[in-house]
Design a protein around this motif. Structure first.
Motif, PDB file in Angstrom:
ATOM      1  N   THR A 110       0.414  -1.653  -0.060  1.00 39.22           N
ATOM      2  CA  THR A 110       0.195  -0.466  -0.108  1.00 39.22           C
ATOM      3  C   THR A 110       0.622   1.228  -0.156  1.00 39.22           C
ATOM      4  O   THR A 110       1.714   0.736   0.301  1.00 39.22           O
ATOM      5  N   PRO A 111       0.124   2.444  -0.387  1.00 36.90           N
ATOM      6  CA  PRO A 111       0.998   3.695  -0.014  1.00 36.90           C
ATOM      7  C   PRO A 111       1.631   3.897   1.507  1.00 36.90           C
ATOM      8  O   PRO A 111       0.964   3.198   2.352  1.00 36.90           O
ATOM      9  N   LYS A 112       3.130   4.154   1.187  1.00 35.86           N
ATOM     10  CA  LYS A 112       3.490   4.354   3.371  1.00 35.86           C
ATOM     11  C   LYS A 112       2.919   4.942   3.972  1.00 35.86           C
ATOM     12  O   LYS A 112       1.733   5.714   4.074  1.00 35.86           O
ATOM     13  N   SER A 113       2.765   4.041   5.047  1.00 40.38           N
ATOM     14  CA  SER A 113       2.356   4.481   6.691  1.00 40.38           C
ATOM     15  C   SER A 113       0.896   4.626   6.405  1.00 40.38           C
ATOM     16  O   SER A 113       0.552   5.548   7.187  1.00 40.38           O
ATOM     17  N   PRO A 114      -0.039   3.275   6.113  1.00 39.10           N
ATOM     18  CA  PRO A 114      -1.339   3.404   5.917  1.00 39.10           C
ATOM     19  C   PRO A 114      -1.468   3.589   7.716  1.00 39.10           C
ATOM     20  O   PRO A 114      -0.451   3.127   9.006  1.00 39.10           O
ATOM     21  N   HIS A 115      -3.100   4.137   8.260  1.00 39.47           N
ATOM     22  CA  HIS A 115      -3.078   3.575   9.417  1.00 39.47           C
ATOM     23  C   HIS A 115      -4.381   3.433   9.555  1.00 39.47           C
ATOM     24  O   HIS A 115      -3.382   2.032  10.055  1.00 39.47           O
ATOM     25  N   GLY A 140      -5.186   5.910   3.952  1.00 43.20           N
ATOM     26  CA  GLY A 140      -3.387   6.099   3.746  1.00 43.20           C
ATOM     27  C   GLY A 140      -2.910   6.715   4.907  1.00 43.20           C
ATOM     28  O   GLY A 140      -1.037   6.672   5.225  1.00 43.20           O
ATOM     29  N   LYS A 141      -3.675   7.839   5.469  1.00 42.71           N
ATOM     30  CA  LYS A 141      -2.713   8.343   6.311  1.00 42.71           C
ATOM     31  C   LYS A 141      -1.703   9.889   5.938  1.00 42.71           C
ATOM     32  O   LYS A 141      -2.371  10.875   5.722  1.00 42.71           O
ATOM     33  N   LEU A 142      -1.050   9.152   4.960  1.00 44.61           N
ATOM     34  CA  LEU A 142       0.407  10.097   4.393  1.00 44.61           C
ATOM     35  C   LEU A 142      -0.312  10.635   3.479  1.00 44.61           C
ATOM     36  O   LEU A 142      -0.075  11.335   2.873  1.00 44.61           O
ATOM     37  N   SER A 143      -1.212   9.070   2.541  1.00 42.11           N
ATOM     38  CA  SER A 143      -1.403   9.581   0.950  1.00 42.11           C
ATOM     39  C   SER A 143      -2.483   9.534   1.257  1.00 42.11           C
ATOM     40  O   SER A 143      -3.552   9.322   2.401  1.00 42.11           O
ATOM     41  N   PRO A 144      -3.271  10.800  -0.188  1.00 38.49           N
ATOM     42  CA  PRO A 144      -4.901  10.946   0.692  1.00 38.49           C
ATOM     43  C   PRO A 144      -5.554   9.869  -0.197  1.00 38.49           C
ATOM     44  O   PRO A 144      -7.227   9.855  -0.074  1.00 38.49           O
ATOM     45  N   THR A 145      -5.236   9.113  -0.218  1.00 33.12           N
ATOM     46  CA  THR A 145      -5.933   7.717  -0.682  1.00 33.12           C
ATOM     47  C   THR A 145      -6.703   6.641   0.450  1.00 33.12           C
ATOM     48  O   THR A 145      -5.845   6.214   1.415  1.00 33.12           O
ATOM     49  N   LYS A 201      -8.878   8.309  -4.297  1.00 35.01           N
ATOM     50  CA  LYS A 201      -8.261   9.232  -3.303  1.00 35.01           C
ATOM     51  C   LYS A 201      -9.623  10.716  -3.338  1.00 35.01           C
ATOM     52  O   LYS A 201     -10.288  11.033  -3.403  1.00 35.01           O
ATOM     53  N   LEU A 202      -9.446  10.560  -1.493  1.00 33.97           N
ATOM     54  CA  LEU A 202     -10.892  10.956  -0.256  1.00 33.97           C
ATOM     55  C   LEU A 202     -10.306  12.479   0.074  1.00 33.97           C
ATOM     56  O   LEU A 202     -11.194  13.427  -0.359  1.00 33.97           O
ATOM     57  N   GLY A 203      -8.736  12.610   0.187  1.00 35.26           N
ATOM     58  CA  GLY A 203      -8.784  13.814   0.854  1.00 35.26           C
ATOM     59  C   GLY A 203      -7.713  14.072   1.971  1.00 35.26           C
ATOM     60  O   GLY A 203      -6.720  12.921   1.183  1.00 35.26           O
ATOM     61  N   LEU A 204      -7.397  14.943   2.360  1.00 35.15           N
ATOM     62  CA  LEU A 204      -5.726  15.237   3.480  1.00 35.15           C
ATOM     63  C   LEU A 204      -6.072  14.202   4.910  1.00 35.15           C
ATOM     64  O   LEU A 204      -6.893  14.885   5.471  1.00 35.15           O
ATOM     65  N   GLY A 205      -4.919  13.349   4.722  1.00 35.44           N
ATOM     66  CA  GLY A 205      -4.601  12.273   5.918  1.00 35.44           C
ATOM     67  C   GLY A 205      -6.263  11.360   6.745  1.00 35.44           C
ATOM     68  O   GLY A 205      -6.659  11.676   8.139  1.00 35.44           O
ATOM     69  N   HIS A 244      -9.315   6.676   9.463  1.00 30.23           N
ATOM     70  CA  HIS A 244     -10.014   5.883   9.655  1.00 30.23           C
ATOM     71  C   HIS A 244     -11.033   5.935   9.256  1.00 30.23           C
ATOM     72  O   HIS A 244     -11.988   6.771   8.746  1.00 30.23           O
ATOM     73  N   THR A 245     -12.451   4.680   8.791  1.00 26.61           N
ATOM     74  CA  THR A 245     -13.143   4.533   8.238  1.00 26.61           C
ATOM     75  C   THR A 245     -14.744   3.784   8.804  1.00 26.61           C
ATOM     76  O   THR A 245     -14.320   2.891   9.280  1.00 26.61           O
ATOM     77  N   THR A 246     -15.899   4.208   8.217  1.00 27.28           N
ATOM     78  CA  THR A 246     -16.937   3.432   9.741  1.00 27.28           C
ATOM     79  C   THR A 246     -17.977   3.159   7.962  1.00 27.28           C
ATOM     80  O   THR A 246     -17.939   4.211   6.918  1.00 27.28           O
ATOM     81  N   TYR A 247     -19.118   2.846   8.182  1.00 19.79           N
ATOM     82  CA  TYR A 247     -19.841   2.057   7.529  1.00 19.79           C
ATOM     83  C   TYR A 247     -22.012   2.599   7.698  1.00 19.79           C
ATOM     84  O   TYR A 247     -21.632   2.426   9.164  1.00 19.79           O
TER      85      TYR A 247
END
Ligand code: CUK
Ligand code: CUA
Length: 634
Positions: free
Chosen positions: A324-329, A344-349, A373-377, A380-383
């Motif tokens: 994955t792009p680096k340092s995901p959270h 992504g944390k560091l990636s906008p994805t 690509k969703l935005g900066l930083g 976490h995700t929920t549903y």
């Protein structure tokens, strides 16, 4: 002004708490604010210990105000962060109902003051604080079963279990070979394991060897037995492990991870553009353990799950390394168990992992079926259970709502998937919708746990409260926010990281203790059996019943230097009649719920008279509820 631009907004609109954008959007509706349906109080007092932000311009948000005497629809379990506890809130009112001390001794509930909880804390390392991050509710068949809540201690590498019959911590395991546990969750759908990720890489074992060999440091994935709370096995992997979630079929546990470089300085940790999510094939690991394919370290079977391991070479690798792009959270699996989102944390994805492909794709990178690509930083995700995901954007201070299938089907155009964004205040971390970690999301309310509150509340000195915001997500609309509506702000004591919510009928707490639950370990002390027993020259046992407004023993006498073990039973049968037992100058305090028995052992080292008193205001004669401990000089 530290709050920057946002400060201006709140100065302009001090009582509305709307962002500039909301204000513009609301337009004429603001003038008619008094008539907004469902908005009980515009004066900023919702009786919930928080401030009320009026709903924006729509009238179709259900009331979040819970009238006096009525109950909330949902339980919310918040981690307390470095407070070490779990806090219980009602939703949607967001009223705090109680707290459960977990890693922190706490006097109101006598936790860490009676023998049983003191011994539990001592044998779990004897630390007096912890850093609770990720509460996880036990499940049966993918649904919350109301038995247990598990939570990690990031500070000391521990996992605790809260018994939801008594809302009390009943076990803490100090996990060998790991320093810090971050990700923590039960295995869906039937809680066969509890998993814990060690975040920091350390030598194995960390006993002074390999101090100067960071390439020999390791990060471990640990499996515990939820009933015995014993550690079953561990898996060594490359890089640092972070957050964790499981699929819904009992096969995959998926961890975000960073520092594939295995550096120790920040520059080293973030050098490469890629990191690897680790997907643990739990049955395959269990098979390796059963076959004796491990080394034992501090008594724990440790399986080699590094990239170079022979167990990862064949057709059925025990750990899949997904780039994955680096340092995901985060990793959060959606309620159908089809996809895991890695933010992504560091990636906008956000990377969307197709869980079924984890078992079939020959190249792990083919398991990623979307990367909107969703935005900066994104953290976490929920549903909501209607095919939408909600991702917190730490840097943008927003929540973005997006459509999962669209993100997969239009890989080139992320905008197509985005349904709306809403400003939050400020810098959100975890985001959680009702029952979104189970297979039964309700899709009505969402809470976003903002790390900073800046200008949202009365100033209280330099350590600010966090700000938990309640958002209604029950309306899907074609507007700027995709129908999300900010409903209320709530200041919180530092520093919850995560929360998990269950419908009220899923949780069935006891109203009083059932003595059968501790019989054999402790004596239920009847009034007629209150007594003093001298065991030997220096040891005394004291037994007393407790009820309104007297202790079974009006007084008792011991000798200077005696070790006293006091056993007290609250013999009341009525709910809510709690008594305390405090002994001044001896650091003794028991909190006794009806039918509960607690013990305290202490040394009576100062001759004199000590007035034992009750700490819970229990009756009109509460102040008179006393006993006397008389300590005779030797
Ligand atoms: S971590 Cu705190 S914001 Cu410990 Cu769950 Cu992501
Ligand atoms: Cu018993 Cu106050």
């Amino acid at each position: 002004e530290t709050a920057g631009e946002e400060t201006d907004v709140s100065l302009e609109l001090p009582t509305l708490g709307l962002s500039r954008r909301d204000f513009m959007k609301a337009g004429a509706a603001v003038g008619a604010m008094g008539s907004i349906a469902g908005c009980t109080s515009l004066a900023g007092n919702d009786g919930a210990g928080g401030t009320t932000t009026p709903h924006s311009n729509s009238g179709d948000v259900p009331d979040h105000f819970v009238p006096p005497g009525e109950h909330d629809e949902y339980y919310g379990f918040w981690s307390g962060g470095h407070s070490g506890d779990i806090r219980i809130y009602g939703l949607p009112s967001m009223r705090e109902l109680t707290r459960i001390p977990v890693f922190n001794p706490e006097q109101a509930k006598g936790y860490g003051f009676d023998n049983q909880t003191t011994e539990m804390l001592e044998s779990a390392g004897d630390y007096t604080w912890g850093d609770s991050h990720h509460p996880s509710l036990s499940e049966t068949d993918g649904k919350y079963d109301g038995k247990y809540l598990f939570v990690n201690d990031k500070a000391h590498g521990r996992v605790a279990r809260v018994n939801l019959k008594y809302f009390e911590t009943d076990a803490i395991t100090n996990i060998p070979n790991v320093q810090s546990v971050h990700g923590c969750c039960i295995q869906s759908p039937d809680t066969e394991y509890v998993f814990a990720n060690s975040e920091f890489r350390t030598p194995l074992p960390n006993d002074g060897r390999d101090i100067n060999n960071p390439d020999k440091y390791v990060s471990l994935f640990t499996a515990l037995d939820p009933d015995s709370m014993e550690v079953l096995w561990q898996v060594e992997v490359d890089g640092n492990l972070d957050i964790l979630d499981t699929d819904k079929d009992g096969r995959w546990a998926i961890s975000s991870a960073y520092n594939d470089e295995e550096g120790v300085e920040i520059e080293e940790m973030t050098k490469n553009d890629r990191d690897f999510v680790k997907a643990f094939d739990v049955p395959a690991i269990q098979k390796a353990v059963d076959a004796g394919n491990y080394k034992k370290v501090n008594g724990i079977p440790v399986v080699d799950g590094t990239k170079e391991s022979s167990l990862n070479k064949g057709d059925n690798p025990i750990v899949r390394y997904v780039p994955t792009p680096k340092s995901p959270h985060c990793v959060e699996v959606e309620p159908n168990g089809k996809y895991a989102m890695v933010a992504g944390k560091l990636s906008p994805t956000v990377s969307i992992i197709d869980i079924e492909k984890l078992g079939t794709a020959s190249d792990p990178k083919d398991t990623i079926v979307g990367q909107p690509k969703l935005g900066l930083g994104p953290l976490h995700t929920t549903y909501d259970g209607r095919g939408h995901a909600y991702t917190s954007l730490f840097i943008d201070s927003q929540v973005v709502k997006w459509d999962i299938e669209t993100a997969i089907n239009s890989p080139k155009k992320s905008e197509d998937a985005i349904l709306g964004k809403i400003d939050v205040h400020y810098n959100p971390g975890h985001i959680q919708a009702i029952q979104a970690m189970s297979t039964e999301p309700t899709g009505d309310w969402l809470v976003v746990l903002n790390k900073l509150s800046k200008d949202r509340f009365l100033p209280v000195g330099p350590i600010y409260p966090d700000n938990d915001q309640l958002i209604y997500i029950g309306n899907d609309k074609d507007d700027e926010t995709g129908g999300m509506e900010l409903v209320s702000d709530h200041p919180v004591y530092p520093e919850p990281h995560d929360a998990i919510f269950a419908a009220k009928d899923k949780i069935q707490p006891a109203k009083t203790w059932d003595a059968a639950d501790y019989e054999g370990e402790k004596e239920y002390v009847k009034e007629s059996n209150s007594r003093v027993e001298r065991i030997d020259e220096e040891t005394v046992e004291v037994y007393t019943s407790v009820k309104r407004s007297e202790y079974g023993l009006r007084d008792f006498t011991v000798k200077e230097g005696d070790e006293v073990t006091l056993t007290a039973t609250n013999i009341e049968g009525s709910q809510d009649i709690v008594h305390g037992l405090a002994i001044p100058e001896h650091n003794v305090h028991l909190a006794l719920a009806p039918q509960d028995t607690r013990e305290a052992t202490f040394t009576a080292d100062k001759p004199g008279v000590y007035w034992i008193y009750c700490t819970y205001f229990c009756s009109a004669l509460h102040l008179e509820m006393r006993s006397r401990m008389i300590v005779e000089p030797r």
